[in-house]
Scaffold this active site. Structure first.
Site, PDB file in Angstrom:
ATOM      1  N   GLU A 183      -2.318  -7.214  -0.804  1.00  0.00           N
ATOM      2  CA  GLU A 183      -3.540  -6.948  -0.022  1.00  0.00           C
ATOM      3  C   GLU A 183      -4.791  -7.412  -0.759  1.00  0.00           C
ATOM      4  OE1 GLU A 183      -4.073  -2.879   1.298  1.00  0.00           O
ATOM      5  OE2 GLU A 183      -3.111  -3.339   3.188  1.00  0.00           O
ATOM      6  N   HIS A 236      22.432  -8.309 -10.251  1.00  0.00           N
ATOM      7  CA  HIS A 236      23.714  -8.641  -9.622  1.00  0.00           C
ATOM      8  C   HIS A 236      23.527  -9.092  -8.185  1.00  0.00           C
ATOM      9  CE1 HIS A 236      25.828  -7.085 -13.129  1.00  0.00           C
ATOM     10  NE2 HIS A 236      24.814  -6.238 -13.187  1.00  0.00           N
ATOM     11  N   LYS A 253      -4.041  -3.262  12.678  1.00  0.00           N
ATOM     12  CA  LYS A 253      -4.304  -1.844  12.932  1.00  0.00           C
ATOM     13  C   LYS A 253      -5.060  -1.673  14.250  1.00  0.00           C
ATOM     14  CE  LYS A 253      -5.312   1.306   9.304  1.00  0.00           C
ATOM     15  NZ  LYS A 253      -5.931   1.711   8.037  1.00  0.00           N
TER      16      LYS A 253
HETATM   17  O1  LIG Z   1      -6.036   5.650   3.788  1.00  0.00           O
HETATM   18  P1  LIG Z   1      -6.053   5.009   5.116  1.00  0.00           P
HETATM   19  O2  LIG Z   1      -7.441   4.734   5.594  1.00  0.00           O
HETATM   20  O3  LIG Z   1      -5.273   5.810   6.109  1.00  0.00           O
HETATM   21  O4  LIG Z   1      -5.362   3.626   4.973  1.00  0.00           O
HETATM   22  C1  LIG Z   1      -4.002   3.459   4.684  1.00  0.00           C
HETATM   23  C2  LIG Z   1      -3.709   1.993   4.531  1.00  0.00           C
HETATM   24  O5  LIG Z   1      -4.119   1.408   5.745  1.00  0.00           O
HETATM   25  C3  LIG Z   1      -4.247   0.019   5.838  1.00  0.00           C
HETATM   26  O6  LIG Z   1      -3.054  -0.542   6.169  1.00  0.00           O
HETATM   27  C4  LIG Z   1      -4.903  -0.630   4.674  1.00  0.00           C
HETATM   28  O7  LIG Z   1      -4.754  -2.002   4.713  1.00  0.00           O
HETATM   29  C5  LIG Z   1      -4.337  -0.104   3.390  1.00  0.00           C
HETATM   30  O8  LIG Z   1      -5.054  -0.660   2.311  1.00  0.00           O
HETATM   31  C6  LIG Z   1      -4.453   1.386   3.363  1.00  0.00           C
HETATM   32  O9  LIG Z   1      -3.958   1.852   2.133  1.00  0.00           O
END
Ligand SMILES: O=P(O)(O)OC[C@H]1O[C@H](O)[C@H](O)[C@@H](O)[C@@H]1O
Length: 431
Positions: A272, A293, A404
């Protein structure tokens, strides 16, 4: 922690770096270090993460959870909001009477099974989301609290929330009167292991938080303007230089079960942070000696596109191998499993070197709090250094955010162009 970069050097084959390549790179490392030190001094977003060991108050976290005496802790979070806690507790809390579980994915079969197995009345739930909006985390929490209700458990008495921004999770905590801890400002999730995010479950399991933070401080204090004087930068600079010369994959291969999840944590950190602008190095996860292995065949004889990073503690507990007079097994008798694992480790390094494949050795003193804290901060610093060398925005993750938003949009959680793009995608189904 020390880093041996010798096996990354002096190969005639590609990818390979020479000592003079590193001497040249060291000038850029000095500049990058100045930038990082400035960012830390000014508590800039992302760079502030490297100050966590200095700033986090272990006693405050221990006090926040002192009222709980659970059989199990359930972290509800995903990505950086879960992997730090998993890594720390797996590495250091193996002997704790308290179990740690993490609910990150939203696979219904897995969630149902876990909720059936958990002693819900004796479980503390730690809900973690820096943004407070991540769909998987919030949905899982709603499911967990419903299951607790159904089991006659007052979840509001055994839930702790950790969040950053104002948002749905903080609102929910306020509405239900749940204890709410803060994700420190300026710290992206994947850099937050040594904060409330990773330390709350560890505290409930009796992990030595002070030791973890002391190890982390030692890592931050060891940052220096030359890769030859700083193990963290040596790792970041060598990984970067090898990637530039074709090692587009970094296979992280700890030779200790307690660091299996560390490889997963590292994968998020590296992918990331550095996977930007058409570049970055793909992290692969492996476990020694098990993957010796399976995957090692590819690492030694497949495409010349890999750096293999082997990690081990200098000390291991005893586990003697009994003597035997079975023919051809005498060589094992009287040895120790740790010695066998170390022999496998060294054999892997030698096997890669003989095939002119680069590897880097990371050695920590022991599987103890100081060494693990140091390892985490050193890898974070390595990543920040690499980000400077690549010239990318290390601390954002716009490509992840796209997915997301699209997922939320598909569920009606927003009016997003990304969701339209998913709906309009081209399909070619072969049934
Ligand atoms: O802590 P949050 O805001 O729920 O995010 C949880 C995760 O969400 C996303 O996928 C981000 O790319 C991550 O970097 C992060 O750790």
């Amino acid at each position: 922690m020390n880093v041996d970069i010798g096996n990354a050097l002096a190969s005639e084959a590609d990818p390979g770096i020479s000592r003079s390549d590193l001497d040249d790179l060291d000038e850029r490392v000095a500049d990058a270090h100045d930038r990082i030190a400035r960012g830390m001094a000014d508590d800039e977003f992302g760079y502030a993460s490297l100050n966590l060991p200095e700033r986090v108050d272990a006693a405050e976290i221990e006090e926040a959870v002192a009222g709980f005496d659970p059989e199990a802790v359930l972290t509800v979070g995903i990505g950086g909001s879960a992997l730090g806690a998993v890594t720390i507790t797996e590495a250091l809390a193996g002997d704790s009477p308290v179990d740690h579980y993490a609910l990150d994915n939203v696979d219904p079969a897995h969630v149902n099974r876990l909720l059936d197995d958990l002693p819900l009345a004796e479980t503390v739930v730690h809900v973690v989301s820096r943004s407070g909006t991540t769909a998987e985390t919030l949905a899982n929490f709603l499911v967990v609290r419903e299951a607790m209700d159904a089991a006659g458990v007052d979840w509001s008495e055994q839930t702790v929330v950790t969040t950053g921004e104002p948002g749905p999770l903080r609102d929910l905590a306020e509405a239900e009167g749940l204890p709410a801890l803060d994700v420190p400002k300026g710290v992206p999730g994947r850099f937050s292991a040594l904060s409330t995010v990773g330390l709350v479950p560890a505290a409930m399991m009796g992990v030595d938080l002070e030791g973890l933070l002391a190890g982390g401080r030692a890592g931050a204090d060891a940052l220096a303007g030359s890769l030859f004087e700083c193990p963290a930068y040596a790792y970041g600079a060598v990984a970067y230089a090898l990637d530039e010369r074709g090692a587009s994959v970094d296979a992280m291969m700890p030779y200790v079960e307690g660091l299996e999840s560390f490889a997963e944590w590292f994968a998020q950190l590296w992918a990331e942070s550095l996977g930007k602008d058409g570049g970055g190095q793909t992290p692969a996860r492996a476990l020694g000696a098990t993957d010796q292995h399976s995957q090692l065949q590819l690492y030694r004889a497949g495409p010349r596109d890999k750096l293999v990073t082997v990690v081990r503690p200098a000390e291991r507990p005893d586990c003697p191998i009994p003597e035997t007079d079975v023919a051809d097994l005498e060589y094992l008798g009287g040895q120790d499993l740790g010695a066998l694992l170390d022999a496998e480790f060294e054999a892997t390094e030698a096997s890669l070197a003989a095939a002119e494949r680069p590897s880097v050795r990371i050695e920590i003193d022991a599987m103890d709090a100081e060494s693990v804290g140091r390892l985490l901060v050193d890898m974070e610093a390595a990543c920040v250094l690499a980000g400077e060398l690549y010239g990318v925005e290390t601390f954002d993750q716009p490509a992840v955010e796209w997915g997301k938003k699209a997922a939320r949009g598909l569920l009606g959680g927003g009016d997003f162009e990304e969701a339209d793009a998913v709906a309009e995608k081209t399909e070619l189904i072969v049934d």
